[in-house]
Design a protein around this motif. Structure first.
Motif, PDB file in Angstrom:
ATOM      1  N   LEU A 128       0.835  -1.200   0.000  1.00  0.00           N
ATOM      2  CA  LEU A 128       0.000   0.000   0.000  1.00  0.00           C
ATOM      3  C   LEU A 128       0.872   1.254   0.000  1.00  0.00           C
ATOM      4  N   ALA A 129       2.039   1.190   0.683  1.00  0.00           N
ATOM      5  CA  ALA A 129       2.925   2.357   0.746  1.00  0.00           C
ATOM      6  C   ALA A 129       3.459   2.700  -0.642  1.00  0.00           C
ATOM      7  N   ILE A 130       3.852   1.671  -1.403  1.00  0.00           N
ATOM      8  CA  ILE A 130       4.418   1.947  -2.732  1.00  0.00           C
ATOM      9  C   ILE A 130       3.336   2.457  -3.677  1.00  0.00           C
ATOM     10  N   SER A 131       2.152   1.883  -3.542  1.00  0.00           N
ATOM     11  CA  SER A 131       1.058   2.351  -4.375  1.00  0.00           C
ATOM     12  C   SER A 131       0.730   3.822  -4.051  1.00  0.00           C
ATOM     13  N   GLU A 137       1.138   9.611  -5.464  1.00  0.00           N
ATOM     14  CA  GLU A 137       1.701  10.945  -5.182  1.00  0.00           C
ATOM     15  C   GLU A 137       2.470  11.470  -6.384  1.00  0.00           C
ATOM     16  N   LEU A 138       3.305  10.596  -6.965  1.00  0.00           N
ATOM     17  CA  LEU A 138       4.087  11.021  -8.140  1.00  0.00           C
ATOM     18  C   LEU A 138       3.148  11.427  -9.268  1.00  0.00           C
ATOM     19  N   GLU A 139       2.059  10.676  -9.409  1.00  0.00           N
ATOM     20  CA  GLU A 139       1.092  10.994 -10.466  1.00  0.00           C
ATOM     21  C   GLU A 139       0.434  12.344 -10.205  1.00  0.00           C
ATOM     22  N   ALA A 140       0.147  12.608  -8.931  1.00  0.00           N
ATOM     23  CA  ALA A 140      -0.469  13.893  -8.580  1.00  0.00           C
ATOM     24  C   ALA A 140       0.483  15.033  -8.928  1.00  0.00           C
ATOM     25  N   ASP A 141       1.807  14.748  -8.897  1.00  0.00           N
ATOM     26  CA  ASP A 141       2.799  15.772  -9.264  1.00  0.00           C
ATOM     27  C   ASP A 141       2.997  15.835 -10.774  1.00  0.00           C
ATOM     28  N   GLY A 142       2.239  15.073 -11.518  1.00  0.00           N
ATOM     29  CA  GLY A 142       2.294  15.166 -12.978  1.00  0.00           C
ATOM     30  C   GLY A 142       3.049  14.041 -13.658  1.00  0.00           C
ATOM     31  N   ASP A 199       1.879   1.747 -12.717  1.00  0.00           N
ATOM     32  CA  ASP A 199       1.802   1.199 -11.361  1.00  0.00           C
ATOM     33  C   ASP A 199       1.583  -0.313 -11.401  1.00  0.00           C
ATOM     34  N   LEU A 200       2.681  -1.040 -11.220  1.00  0.00           N
ATOM     35  CA  LEU A 200       2.586  -2.506 -11.177  1.00  0.00           C
ATOM     36  C   LEU A 200       2.807  -2.963  -9.732  1.00  0.00           C
ATOM     37  N   SER A 201       2.457  -2.096  -8.793  1.00  0.00           N
ATOM     38  CA  SER A 201       2.725  -2.419  -7.390  1.00  0.00           C
ATOM     39  C   SER A 201       1.533  -3.100  -6.728  1.00  0.00           C
ATOM     40  N   VAL A 202       0.467  -2.364  -6.526  1.00  0.00           N
ATOM     41  CA  VAL A 202      -0.603  -2.941  -5.704  1.00  0.00           C
ATOM     42  C   VAL A 202      -1.379  -4.023  -6.463  1.00  0.00           C
ATOM     43  N   GLY A 203      -1.831  -5.019  -5.719  1.00  0.00           N
ATOM     44  CA  GLY A 203      -2.582  -6.101  -6.331  1.00  0.00           C
ATOM     45  C   GLY A 203      -4.052  -5.754  -6.410  1.00  0.00           C
ATOM     46  N   GLU A 204      -4.407  -5.121  -7.504  1.00  0.00           N
ATOM     47  CA  GLU A 204      -5.791  -4.650  -7.630  1.00  0.00           C
ATOM     48  C   GLU A 204      -6.245  -4.787  -9.070  1.00  0.00           C
ATOM     49  N   ALA A 245      13.670   2.067  -9.881  1.00  0.00           N
ATOM     50  CA  ALA A 245      12.725   1.830 -10.979  1.00  0.00           C
ATOM     51  C   ALA A 245      11.585   2.847 -10.944  1.00  0.00           C
ATOM     52  N   ILE A 246      11.151   3.186  -9.761  1.00  0.00           N
ATOM     53  CA  ILE A 246      10.038   4.157  -9.704  1.00  0.00           C
ATOM     54  C   ILE A 246      10.558   5.566  -9.973  1.00  0.00           C
ATOM     55  N   GLU A 247      11.767   5.867  -9.501  1.00  0.00           N
ATOM     56  CA  GLU A 247      12.302   7.225  -9.729  1.00  0.00           C
ATOM     57  C   GLU A 247      12.739   7.426 -11.180  1.00  0.00           C
TER      58      GLU A 247
END
Ligand code: PMP
Ligand code: GLU
Length: 382
Positions: free
Chosen positions: A18-21, A26-31, A36-41, A338-340
């Motif tokens: 949940l933290a990584i998601s 947050e990064l998306e909110a910054d543009g 997102d291949l993190s959360v299982g949803e 990878a996320i940065e």
């Protein structure tokens, strides 16, 4: 004033998945455009008839508290679903919870206390460790990574970990985070160990409906297991209902009444109209589930092929929608990089007790999956 917190909560970390998601959001909110291949949803909408059933239930006034264990019609529908899987439970042996996570929390809290010993098969979903730690238990972990995450070849290791001192064994097949579906022979081995050492077992079957060409067997159906197995399941994954928060556990009546006390003193019950929608999900979604599973199967094949094209071998999952990508060096640093750098969010294997991997959730569109793999390759992560 300085507040003092209990060891119980200070000894655990927030859920890594949940933290990584949240970081990706947050990064998306910054543009940033984050894959997102993190959360299982699942990325599918909840089936329309299930949404309609919730609306109808609200309109019909099903907005008050329900019996703590959940409405009888839903518990009956759950007992029918369990019976179809070969598990005999009366509706009184079922507790409906706000999510399978809450079910697991209640069950672990009811069964484990200071000094108790719990065996996990690694890699294991993040929250098992935290739940056990918060209950005061200690963990003994069996690493399946040397065996391509299969359980059968690891049965000797499991036999070394399970003893008369073991209080609980948690099994999750299909597995989060590996996607492995344990064979009947493996589960038979688990059952033999559980019976011979008189161990209670939690079988987390939340991905049972999501498999590719294999039929997972419920652990509670093996010889000697009915009286010692607590089966946990939920609606989040199979019916794409993550935000609805609906799950359940079923087990021997004594466990249900003990854990049920925790349930009644904490959440009271799951949401009334959501429970009504749950009946519709269990009874009238075969086609929708089939379509989602078919899409997951295609995505699995796509990701496996794309990785293979780049010389990366993965253990091909038979269920759920995760796979473990072997990564060089420190997996936490790999996932942060990878996320940065690539704006691709994944979860480090160490969050599941198995460093050296990153978990990919392929519950994303084919286009996003392709984009994600290309970005990882372009930034030198593959
Ligand atoms: N068990 C496993 C293995 C999971 O991956 C999840 C995912 N959140 C859960 C339980 C809990 O699911 P939920 O609370 O959404 O029903
Ligand atoms: N179970 C999912 C996952 O592992 C959802 C997040 C969570 O509850 O941990 O990503």
């Amino acid at each position: 004033m300085t507040m003092e917190f209990t060891d119980r909560v200070t000894s655990v970390e927030p859920s890594a998945t949940l933290a990584i998601s949240a970081l990706a959001t947050e990064l998306e909110a910054d543009g940033a455009d984050v894959v997102d291949l993190s959360v299982g949803e699942p990325d599918f909408p909840t089936p329309g008839n299930v949404v309609q059933a919730a609306k109808d239930a609200m309109d019909a006034g099903h907005t008050g508290y329900t019996t703590s264990k959940g409405i009888l019609e839903l518990r009956e529908a759950i007992a029918d679903k369990l019976a179809a899987d070969g598990l005999e439970h009366t509706s009184d042996e079922v507790v409906v919870t706000p999510g399978a996570k809450q079910a697991l929390y209640e069950v672990v809290s009811a069964l484990i206390e200071d000094g108790d010993e719990v065996v996990l098969l690694d890699p294991a979903w993040v929250s098992y460790e935290a739940m056990v730690t918060m209950a005061g238990g200690s963990l003994s972990r069996v690493d399946l990574s040397p065996y391509d995450f299969r359980l059968e070849p690891a049965l000797d290791d499991l036999a070394d970990a399970v003893s008369d001192e073991t209080d609980l064994l948690i099994v999750n097949s299909p597995s989060n985070p590996t996607g492995a579906v344990y064979s009947d022979a493996a589960l038979d081995g688990v059952a033999e160990l559980a019976v011979s050492h008189d161990v209670t077992v939690v079988s987390d079957e939340i991905y049972k409906e999501i498999t590719y060409g294999v039929e997972p067997t419920s652990l509670g159906t093996f010889d000697g297991m009915a009286a010692r197995t607590v089966t946990v399941n939920g609606f989040s994954k199979a019916y794409s209902m993550t935000g609805w928060r609906l799950g359940y556990f079923a087990g021997p009546e004594e466990l249900v009444s003990q854990a049920g006390k925790l349930h009644s003193h904490s959440v009271s019950s799951a949401v009334n109209f959501v429970q009504h929608a749950g009946i519709e999900a269990l009874e009238n979604t075969d086609e929708a589930v089939e379509e989602m599973v078919a899409a997951f199967a295609e995505r699995r094949d796509l990701v496996v092929d794309l990785l293979d094209d780049r010389g990366v071998d993965v253990a091909v999952p038979d269920g759920a929608f995760y796979m473990m990508l072997p990564v060089d060096g420190d997996d936490q640093a790999w996932c942060e990089g990878a996320i940065e750098d690539a704006h691709v969010a994944t979860v480090p294997g160490s969050a599941f007790g198995t460093p050296g991997y990153a978990r990919i959730s392929y519950a994303a569109s084919e286009e996003r999956l392709k984009d994600g793999i290309e970005r990882l390759a372009a930034e030198g992560y593959l």
